[in-house]
Design a protein around this motif. Structure first.
Motif, PDB file in Angstrom:
ATOM      1  N   GLU A  27       1.092  -0.939  -0.105  1.00 40.01           N
ATOM      2  CA  GLU A  27      -0.056  -0.534   0.013  1.00 40.01           C
ATOM      3  C   GLU A  27       0.644   0.699  -0.010  1.00 40.01           C
ATOM      4  N   LEU A  28       2.178   1.548   0.703  1.00 40.48           N
ATOM      5  CA  LEU A  28       2.812   2.760   1.002  1.00 40.48           C
ATOM      6  C   LEU A  28       3.232   2.794  -0.409  1.00 40.48           C
ATOM      7  N   VAL A  29       3.513   2.041  -0.967  1.00 39.30           N
ATOM      8  CA  VAL A  29       5.036   1.955  -2.207  1.00 39.30           C
ATOM      9  C   VAL A  29       4.013   2.786  -3.270  1.00 39.30           C
ATOM     10  N   ALA A  30       3.282   2.940  -3.611  1.00 37.15           N
ATOM     11  CA  ALA A  30       1.750   2.810  -4.006  1.00 37.15           C
ATOM     12  C   ALA A  30       1.482   4.926  -3.715  1.00 37.15           C
ATOM     13  N   LEU A  31       1.617   4.817  -2.290  1.00 36.86           N
ATOM     14  CA  LEU A  31       1.498   6.168  -1.944  1.00 36.86           C
ATOM     15  C   LEU A  31       2.342   7.002  -2.400  1.00 36.86           C
ATOM     16  N   VAL A  32       3.597   6.370  -2.378  1.00 27.28           N
ATOM     17  CA  VAL A  32       4.583   6.893  -2.107  1.00 27.28           C
ATOM     18  C   VAL A  32       5.866   7.600  -3.589  1.00 27.28           C
ATOM     19  N   ALA A  33       5.063   6.995  -4.346  1.00 25.68           N
ATOM     20  CA  ALA A  33       5.845   6.415  -5.714  1.00 25.68           C
ATOM     21  C   ALA A  33       6.423   7.955  -6.028  1.00 25.68           C
ATOM     22  N   GLY A  34       5.697   9.197  -6.040  1.00 25.87           N
ATOM     23  CA  GLY A  34       6.061  10.418  -6.400  1.00 25.87           C
ATOM     24  C   GLY A  34       6.966  11.321  -5.621  1.00 25.87           C
ATOM     25  N   ALA A  35       7.669  10.127  -4.671  1.00 28.11           N
ATOM     26  CA  ALA A  35       8.481  10.737  -4.190  1.00 28.11           C
ATOM     27  C   ALA A  35      10.081  10.984  -4.012  1.00 28.11           C
ATOM     28  N   LEU A  56       9.320  -4.200  -2.104  1.00 24.98           N
ATOM     29  CA  LEU A  56       9.340  -3.204  -2.635  1.00 24.98           C
ATOM     30  C   LEU A  56      10.957  -3.106  -3.312  1.00 24.98           C
ATOM     31  N   ALA A  57      11.418  -4.030  -3.622  1.00 25.02           N
ATOM     32  CA  ALA A  57      12.364  -4.695  -4.761  1.00 25.02           C
ATOM     33  C   ALA A  57      12.073  -3.592  -6.509  1.00 25.02           C
ATOM     34  N   GLY A  58      13.209  -2.762  -6.691  1.00 18.91           N
ATOM     35  CA  GLY A  58      12.896  -2.037  -7.469  1.00 18.91           C
ATOM     36  C   GLY A  58      11.896  -0.878  -7.335  1.00 18.91           C
ATOM     37  N   THR A  59      11.689  -0.499  -5.970  1.00 18.23           N
ATOM     38  CA  THR A  59      10.445   0.867  -5.727  1.00 18.23           C
ATOM     39  C   THR A  59      11.541   1.716  -5.162  1.00 18.23           C
ATOM     40  N   ASN A  60      10.965   2.614  -4.908  1.00 16.06           N
ATOM     41  CA  ASN A  60      11.985   3.734  -4.189  1.00 16.06           C
ATOM     42  C   ASN A  60      12.026   4.023  -2.195  1.00 16.06           C
ATOM     43  N   ASN A 250       5.129  12.453   2.048  1.00 16.82           N
ATOM     44  CA  ASN A 250       4.779  13.449   1.162  1.00 16.82           C
ATOM     45  C   ASN A 250       4.655  14.587   2.084  1.00 16.82           C
ATOM     46  N   PHE A 251       4.795  15.280   2.712  1.00 16.79           N
ATOM     47  CA  PHE A 251       4.416  16.544   2.949  1.00 16.79           C
ATOM     48  C   PHE A 251       4.653  18.041   2.873  1.00 16.79           C
TER      49      PHE A 251
END
Ligand code: PEP
Length: 251
Positions: A27-35, A56-60, A250-251
């Motif tokens: 869930e987190l990955v989808a929500l912070v992909a832009g960060a 989380l592999a390959g994510t930020n 995302n603050f």
């Protein structure tokens, strides 16, 4: 002013089964992909490291352990080595959290050994420091920070210190809902940065990220992050729910 990349880390402490941890991570990955202009890391319990790292592999979003033992292997029942953390997908490790210092009698000497062994294994340590309420009331905050920083970083190689982050977590603010005011936190962070100059040099201190921890929430992150020496946050309770943690990231 020095510009340091913000770093927001979540400490899940002793919460979440493997399934719960994996689901929250997804869930987190989808929500912070832009960060992408900041570093994000979560530290699940040991048992959930592998499924979370896979999710989380390959994510930020990076993965961290909450502790380690400094030996590489051996008859140390119940302990986890730095190499075990990296093999489970960790990039980071939290060291010297106040709950470990308080409940498991972790000393500055142990913290120092753990940081060195983490660095030798290629892990990025997040060293936690901070005073108790009684120490603050007795006006011992700076002397406590002095001891924790100098002993924790003792004889650390310059190479290793570049991958280290310090988390200032006043013990009275952890899990209590009491946050240090932004001015109290800034004062401590500036003091810690000076200590890093004393231990190494000014360029190391200017580059060092110092996180604040202690009841960080979506409502207080922006003000904390507006302070000159606050470079991010180590978040406990508010990191357990993906939506709330994502609001902080995302603050
Ligand atoms: C922590 O565990 O490091 C922490 C800061 O906890 P909380 O955010 O719940 O105060």
């Amino acid at each position: 002013m020095e510009s340091r990349r913000p770093f927001i880390a979540g400490n899940w402490k002793m919460f979440k089964t493997c399934d719960e941890a994996e689901q929250t991570a997804r869930e987190l990955v989808a929500l912070v992909a832009g960060a992408t202009d900041r570093d994000v890391m979560i530290a699940p319990p040991f048992t959930a490291l592998w499924p979370v790292a896979q999710a989380l592999a390959g994510t930020n979003v990076g993965v961290g352990g909450q502790n380690l033992y400094w030996e590489t292997e051996g008859a140390f029942t119940g302990e986890i080595s730095p190499g075990m953390l990296t093999s489970a997908g960790c990039t980071h490790v939290i060291i010297g959290h106040s709950e470990r210092r308080q409940y498991f009698r972790e000393t500055d000497d142990a913290v120092n050994k753990k940081i060195k062994s983490a660095a030798a294994a290629g892990l990025k340590p997040v060293m936690c420091i901070g005073e108790t309420e009684a120490e603050r009331e007795a006006k011992k905050t700076f002397s406590v920070l002095d001891k924790q920083v100098k002993n924790g970083l003792q004889d650390l190689a310059l190479n290793d210190v570049t991958n280290l982050t310090i988390a200032y977590e006043p013990v009275w603010a952890i899990g209590t809902g009491k946050t240090a005011t932004s001015d109290q936190a800034q004062e401590a962070h500036a003091y810690i940065r000076n200590l890093v100059t004393e231990c190494f040099d000014e360029s190391v201190a200017r580059a060092m990220r110092i996180l604040y921890g202690g009841s960080v929430k979506p409502a207080n992150i922006a003000e904390l992050m507006s302070m000159a020496d606050i470079d991010g946050a180590l978040v406990g309770g508010a990191s357990l729910e993906a939506k709330t943690f994502a609001e902080i990231v995302n603050f």
